[in-house]
Design a protein around this motif. Structure first.
Motif, PDB file in Angstrom:
ATOM      1  N   ALA A  42      31.155  33.555 -53.300  1.00 49.56           N
ATOM      2  CA  ALA A  42      30.876  34.940 -53.684  1.00 49.56           C
ATOM      3  C   ALA A  42      31.057  35.874 -52.490  1.00 49.56           C
ATOM      4  CB  ALA A  42      29.458  35.049 -54.239  1.00 49.56           C
ATOM      5  N   GLU A  43      30.582  35.448 -51.312  1.00 53.03           N
ATOM      6  CA  GLU A  43      30.744  36.284 -50.117  1.00 53.03           C
ATOM      7  C   GLU A  43      32.205  36.424 -49.734  1.00 53.03           C
ATOM      8  OE1 GLU A  43      28.593  38.208 -48.481  1.00 53.03           O
ATOM      9  OE2 GLU A  43      27.274  37.694 -50.156  1.00 53.03           O
ATOM     10  N   ARG A  44      32.969  35.334 -49.915  1.00 47.11           N
ATOM     11  CA  ARG A  44      34.402  35.386 -49.601  1.00 47.11           C
ATOM     12  C   ARG A  44      35.114  36.374 -50.520  1.00 47.11           C
ATOM     13  NH1 ARG A  44      36.343  29.465 -49.326  1.00 47.11           N
ATOM     14  NH2 ARG A  44      38.028  30.003 -50.745  1.00 47.11           N
ATOM     15  N   VAL A  45      34.750  36.339 -51.787  1.00 41.21           N
ATOM     16  CA  VAL A  45      35.362  37.242 -52.760  1.00 41.21           C
ATOM     17  C   VAL A  45      35.027  38.693 -52.422  1.00 41.21           C
ATOM     18  CG1 VAL A  45      35.252  38.011 -55.153  1.00 41.21           C
ATOM     19  CG2 VAL A  45      35.495  35.580 -54.643  1.00 41.21           C
ATOM     20  N   LYS A  46      33.746  38.958 -52.109  1.00 42.37           N
ATOM     21  CA  LYS A  46      33.343  40.324 -51.804  1.00 42.37           C
ATOM     22  C   LYS A  46      34.025  40.839 -50.538  1.00 42.37           C
ATOM     23  CE  LYS A  46      28.879  39.829 -54.100  1.00 42.37           C
ATOM     24  NZ  LYS A  46      27.408  39.677 -53.903  1.00 42.37           N
ATOM     25  N   ALA A  47      34.192  39.955 -49.552  1.00 40.93           N
ATOM     26  CA  ALA A  47      34.882  40.352 -48.323  1.00 40.93           C
ATOM     27  C   ALA A  47      36.344  40.666 -48.603  1.00 40.93           C
ATOM     28  CB  ALA A  47      34.766  39.243 -47.275  1.00 40.93           C
ATOM     29  N   ALA A  48      36.983  39.859 -49.452  1.00 38.26           N
ATOM     30  CA  ALA A  48      38.382  40.110 -49.804  1.00 38.26           C
ATOM     31  C   ALA A  48      38.515  41.417 -50.574  1.00 38.26           C
ATOM     32  CB  ALA A  48      38.924  38.948 -50.643  1.00 38.26           C
ATOM     33  N   ALA A  49      37.605  41.652 -51.511  1.00 38.42           N
ATOM     34  CA  ALA A  49      37.642  42.888 -52.288  1.00 38.42           C
ATOM     35  C   ALA A  49      37.457  44.103 -51.386  1.00 38.42           C
ATOM     36  CB  ALA A  49      36.566  42.852 -53.369  1.00 38.42           C
ATOM     37  N   ALA A  50      36.552  43.984 -50.403  1.00 38.22           N
ATOM     38  CA  ALA A  50      36.320  45.097 -49.484  1.00 38.22           C
ATOM     39  C   ALA A  50      37.542  45.345 -48.609  1.00 38.22           C
ATOM     40  CB  ALA A  50      35.093  44.802 -48.618  1.00 38.22           C
ATOM     41  N   GLU A  51      38.184  44.249 -48.124  1.00 34.35           N
ATOM     42  CA  GLU A  51      39.372  44.400 -47.263  1.00 34.35           C
ATOM     43  C   GLU A  51      40.509  45.084 -48.010  1.00 34.35           C
ATOM     44  OE1 GLU A  51      42.609  41.518 -45.052  1.00 34.35           O
ATOM     45  OE2 GLU A  51      40.497  40.939 -45.033  1.00 34.35           O
ATOM     46  N   LEU A  52      40.664  44.729 -49.279  1.00 37.13           N
ATOM     47  CA  LEU A  52      41.754  45.311 -50.078  1.00 37.13           C
ATOM     48  C   LEU A  52      41.365  46.630 -50.745  1.00 37.13           C
ATOM     49  CD1 LEU A  52      43.078  42.071 -51.838  1.00 37.13           C
ATOM     50  CD2 LEU A  52      44.107  43.304 -49.922  1.00 37.13           C
ATOM     51  N   ARG A  53      40.081  47.003 -50.607  1.00 38.88           N
ATOM     52  CA  ARG A  53      39.565  48.206 -51.273  1.00 38.88           C
ATOM     53  C   ARG A  53      39.796  48.126 -52.779  1.00 38.88           C
ATOM     54  NH1 ARG A  53      41.315  53.034 -47.013  1.00 38.88           N
ATOM     55  NH2 ARG A  53      40.231  52.109 -45.220  1.00 38.88           N
ATOM     56  N   TYR A  54      39.497  46.968 -53.311  1.00 36.95           N
ATOM     57  CA  TYR A  54      39.696  46.721 -54.740  1.00 36.95           C
ATOM     58  C   TYR A  54      38.650  47.470 -55.571  1.00 36.95           C
ATOM     59  CZ  TYR A  54      39.416  44.246 -59.221  1.00 36.95           C
ATOM     60  OH  TYR A  54      39.352  43.936 -60.551  1.00 36.95           O
ATOM     61  N   MET A  55      39.120  48.144 -56.604  1.00 35.34           N
ATOM     62  CA  MET A  55      38.243  48.800 -57.561  1.00 35.34           C
ATOM     63  C   MET A  55      38.500  48.200 -58.939  1.00 35.34           C
ATOM     64  SD  MET A  55      36.388  51.008 -55.991  1.00 35.34           S
ATOM     65  CE  MET A  55      35.790  52.012 -57.333  1.00 35.34           C
ATOM     66  N   PRO A  56      37.459  47.613 -59.580  1.00 33.20           N
ATOM     67  CA  PRO A  56      37.659  47.025 -60.909  1.00 33.20           C
ATOM     68  C   PRO A  56      38.129  48.070 -61.910  1.00 33.20           C
ATOM     69  CG  PRO A  56      35.552  46.362 -59.978  1.00 33.20           C
ATOM     70  CD  PRO A  56      36.088  47.440 -59.093  1.00 33.20           C
ATOM     71  N   ASP A  57      38.903  47.623 -62.882  1.00 33.90           N
ATOM     72  CA  ASP A  57      39.413  48.487 -63.953  1.00 33.90           C
ATOM     73  C   ASP A  57      38.566  48.242 -65.205  1.00 33.90           C
ATOM     74  OD1 ASP A  57      40.730  49.817 -65.926  1.00 33.90           O
ATOM     75  OD2 ASP A  57      42.723  49.040 -65.449  1.00 33.90           O
ATOM     76  N   PRO A  58      37.608  49.128 -65.525  1.00 38.05           N
ATOM     77  CA  PRO A  58      36.739  48.897 -66.674  1.00 38.05           C
ATOM     78  C   PRO A  58      37.503  48.794 -67.987  1.00 38.05           C
ATOM     79  CG  PRO A  58      35.928  50.721 -65.332  1.00 38.05           C
ATOM     80  CD  PRO A  58      37.285  50.366 -64.834  1.00 38.05           C
TER      81      PRO A  58
END
Length: 347
Positions: free
Chosen positions: A51-67
């Protein structure tokens, strides 16, 4: 392992818009897209390290979920539609905070609709919110117009009703008996020797009228019910109206020795008016309120009240809805959380 160690280069953006996707995050974190989805929803089944790895990757890529994409994929959104009568009433603020504290760790957001105690407005809000394919519904009360009941039944969306109880087998609800609570505070005033007890109400929504029913029940059992001591005002509830109505009751019925206000807005306004007018409470007239909102114990004198478990109702209602959204069957259709009399110097 930091995300940069998983993939030396940032993934290519496959869309012409340049939008970072769930698959991009999965590639950078070295996990499957479903793991990314579950981790970002906060599901506890995901290993904390992943979970921490995923959150770090999302933060690095500035990922925003598409509702919208999530709703399309799952046939519903991660939102829960919540319908309440008012946001200006602290009762419903307490309820909402408890609901959100319960739903957010499970990955759900609340979509709030304010009905203003209007059945037609409630129906229209429900129609609009169902267009967003909510995962679940939390609605206040059980008294809806026929079209609203049909919308809920036909939507296929799990629904829990709060602040009221029903014996209907297929209706899930969490609340307490408004009628029993109204009878209990009236009986308290009777036990204190009061014999000409007024009931002062505004807004006149179904729950207020149930409290009035309990008031009548207690007085009728004692052979003391006087319909002329009921003040049922359809105007919106407020402190100002509470003061106005206390003055009116004492002018028109000087023999009145107690007033049961149907909610704390009215009761607080009534107590302030008594102080301003030099009316001794409880010597001249006893005063009781309903809900026991913050500050009731700080009034002059501290106010007797029915304490309602709105926070506990919010938690239990949200938990029941989470079970329904998982496809589980809650052990009870109706959960009665009761109420408490908090008796202070005003009575």
């Amino acid at each position: 392992m930091p995300p940069s160690a998983v993939s030396p280069a940032s993934p290519q953006r496959p869309r012409a818009t340049g939008r970072i996707t769930l698959a991009d995050v999965a590639a950078l974190a070295g996990v499957s897209p479903i793991t990314v989805s579950r981790a970002l929803r906060g599901e506890r089944t995901v290993d904390p390290v992943l979970a921490e790895r995923v959150k770090a990757a999302a933060a690095e890529l500035r990922y925003m979920p598409d509702p919208a994409a999530r709703a399309l994929a799952s046939r519903h959104s991660s939102h829960v539609a919540v319908l309440i009568p008012m946001l200006s009433n602290a009762l419903f603020v307490d309820l909402l905070e408890a609901v959100q504290r319960t739903l957010r760790p499970a990955g759900y957001q609340t979509l709030i609709g304010i009905t203003h105690y209007d059945p037609d407005e409630e129906e229209q809000l429900l129609r609009e919110q169902l267009l967003h394919r909510p995962a679940g519904l939390l609605v206040t009360g059980i008294d809806h117009n026929e079209r609203t009941r049909e919308l809920i039944a036909g939507s296929g969306v799990p629904c829990v009703h709060v602040m009221a109880l029903s014996t209907t087998p297929d209706l899930y609800c969490v609340g307490f008996s408004q009628t029993d609570a109204g009878a209990a505070i009236t009986q308290h005033l009777l036990d204190r020797g009061r014999r000409r007890i007024a009931f002062v109400a505004a807004q006149l929504d179904p729950r207020t009228l149930q409290r009035a029913e309990g008031y009548r029940r207690a007085l009728q059992a004692a052979g003391l019910h006087d319909p002329a001591l009921e003040w049922l005002d359809p105007r919106p509830s407020s402190m100002a109206l509470g003061g106005e109505l206390l003055d009116q009751v004492l002018r028109e019925r000087p023999d009145c020795d107690a007033i049961f206000f149907c909610n704390d807005d009215l009761a607080q306004g009534g107590l302030l008016a008594a102080l301003r007018l030099g009316v001794a409470v409880p010597q001249r007239v006893a005063v009781a309120g309903f809900n026991d909102l913050s500050g009731s114990d700080q009034m002059l004198p501290p106010r007797s009240n029915v304490a309602t478990p709105r926070g506990a109702i919010g938690v239990a209602g949200a938990q029941m809805l989470l079970a329904l959204m998982r496809g589980d069957t809650p052990p009870q259709h109706a959960v009665d959380l009761g109420f408490e009399l908090r008796l202070r110097q005003s009575s």
